[in-house]
Design a protein around this motif. Sequence first.
Motif, PDB file in Angstrom:
ATOM      1  N   ARG A 175     -42.281  10.718 -87.392  1.00 21.29           N
ATOM      2  CA  ARG A 175     -42.258  12.148 -87.748  1.00 21.29           C
ATOM      3  C   ARG A 175     -42.913  12.958 -86.633  1.00 21.29           C
ATOM      4  N   VAL A 176     -43.816  12.272 -85.910  1.00 17.94           N
ATOM      5  CA  VAL A 176     -44.557  12.952 -84.847  1.00 17.94           C
ATOM      6  C   VAL A 176     -44.318  12.207 -83.536  1.00 17.94           C
ATOM      7  N   LEU A 177     -44.111  12.959 -82.472  1.00 20.25           N
ATOM      8  CA  LEU A 177     -44.019  12.354 -81.151  1.00 20.25           C
ATOM      9  C   LEU A 177     -45.157  12.910 -80.297  1.00 20.25           C
ATOM     10  N   ILE A 178     -45.977  11.997 -79.767  1.00 15.29           N
ATOM     11  CA  ILE A 178     -47.017  12.403 -78.826  1.00 15.29           C
ATOM     12  C   ILE A 178     -46.568  11.925 -77.456  1.00 15.29           C
ATOM     13  N   ALA A 179     -46.387  12.850 -76.529  1.00 13.70           N
ATOM     14  CA  ALA A 179     -45.939  12.475 -75.187  1.00 13.70           C
ATOM     15  C   ALA A 179     -47.017  12.894 -74.189  1.00 13.70           C
ATOM     16  N   ASP A 180     -47.622  11.884 -73.553  1.00 20.10           N
ATOM     17  CA  ASP A 180     -48.748  12.133 -72.644  1.00 20.10           C
ATOM     18  C   ASP A 180     -48.244  12.139 -71.196  1.00 20.10           C
ATOM     19  N   GLU A 181     -48.201  13.290 -70.591  1.00 18.03           N
ATOM     20  CA  GLU A 181     -47.718  13.448 -69.209  1.00 18.03           C
ATOM     21  C   GLU A 181     -46.391  12.718 -69.004  1.00 18.03           C
ATOM     22  N   PRO A 182     -45.386  13.022 -69.813  1.00 18.78           N
ATOM     23  CA  PRO A 182     -44.146  12.241 -69.713  1.00 18.78           C
ATOM     24  C   PRO A 182     -43.353  12.510 -68.451  1.00 18.78           C
ATOM     25  N   THR A 183     -43.702  13.541 -67.701  1.00 23.35           N
ATOM     26  CA  THR A 183     -42.867  13.891 -66.545  1.00 23.35           C
ATOM     27  C   THR A 183     -43.635  13.924 -65.233  1.00 23.35           C
ATOM     28  N   THR A 184     -44.913  13.568 -65.276  1.00 22.93           N
ATOM     29  CA  THR A 184     -45.759  13.766 -64.103  1.00 22.93           C
ATOM     30  C   THR A 184     -45.307  12.959 -62.886  1.00 22.93           C
ATOM     31  N   ALA A 185     -44.801  11.732 -63.131  1.00 22.39           N
ATOM     32  CA  ALA A 185     -44.443  10.878 -62.005  1.00 22.39           C
ATOM     33  C   ALA A 185     -43.036  11.171 -61.472  1.00 22.39           C
ATOM     34  N   LEU A 186     -42.370  12.171 -62.049  1.00 22.13           N
ATOM     35  CA  LEU A 186     -40.955  12.377 -61.734  1.00 22.13           C
ATOM     36  C   LEU A 186     -40.741  13.613 -60.859  1.00 22.13           C
TER      37      LEU A 186
END
Length: 322
Positions: A175-186
């Motif tokens: 129900r919840v998505l926690i995304a921690d820096e999902p794009t930093t390396a891209l």
Amino acid sequence: MSLIEIADYRLAFDGFEGRVQVLDGIDLAIEAGEAVGIVGETGCGKSVLARSMLRLNPAPPARIVSGQIRYDGADILAMPPDRLRDLRGGTIGMVFQDPVTYLNPVFTIGRQMAEVLRAHEPDLSRAQRRARSIELLDAVRLPDPAGLLDRYPHELSGGMRQRVLIAEALAGNPRVLIADEPTTALDVTIQRQILALIADLVERLGLTLVLISHDLGVIGAVCRRIVVMYAGTVVEDAPAESLFRAPQHPYTRGLLAAMPDLGRPDHMPEGIAGSIPDLRSPPKGCRFHPRCPLATAICSERKPVLDGGPHAVACHAVAAAA
Ligand SMILES: Nc1ncnc2c1ncn2[C@@H]1O[C@H](COP(=O)(O)OP(=O)(O)OP(=O)(O)O)[C@@H](O)[C@H]1O
Ligand SMILES: [Mg+2]
């Protein structure tokens, strides 16, 4: 009742060099269906806070000094192990910072997906697991999901690997998505695509989103509410539109001033003078006061309270001016 409720949460790490007071009285309530962004400089405690929502900070060295974290009314800090397991990767899916460490280089994508699924749905047959893996990889818009099952992580681009990790986070129907820096390396183009994917998944699956980044631009692209952290405290919590239009906290103003202004290429970002404090001996009162252009005597004495919702700010100077 909010879906996630964090109240006066304090967490420290006990180490050889003394106690690091990482989170200092976090108050944060997240409603079902919200897309909330958490932003702040490196080391301000974003990942520790994200992991706290799943009680994933190993204790010791972590020590909860005070406070509560509730999910749907249930106290996460007192939850028995089996319920905690349902929460982790089940009800709450998490995409961890640093994707490389979360994909095992020696196993195929198919094997890793199967393992994640086995944890959530032990009764699935091999064929069902394969079908579900394909469905999940397809949901994150990966081309040729069936072919992908036989590939190894190093055969995938950074953007594709991040999509696999998002697929794994969705495996338990969260129900919840926690995304921690999902794009930093891209790189920037791939970053945009991943953010668009996250926004699309949130919409399609009706997820509650907690997106963590040091980049206000990333947060602003997806989140309707922004929480600004500084040295383990929440200094501002506001609707995104209001935060960008009228930032209140001097730290938030500094963060915004440090954003490159694409409309004005001649405009040099200002940044914020000084650096983040050593959390082994954090400044008394407001943790930002040594860097703050508006600091007065009270700022080094008393911690300001986060006040004035829906656009809340924790600052003595702002409170005095209001
Ligand atoms: N297991 C641990 N033991 C001791 N200290 C830790 C541990 N994990 C985190 N810390 C400390 O907690 C503080 C906050 O770390 P955290 O990883 O949450 O920062 P962050 O805001 O996510 O930074 P970044 O933007 O670099 O990801 C840092 O000072 C870090 O050194
Ligand atoms: Mg982090």
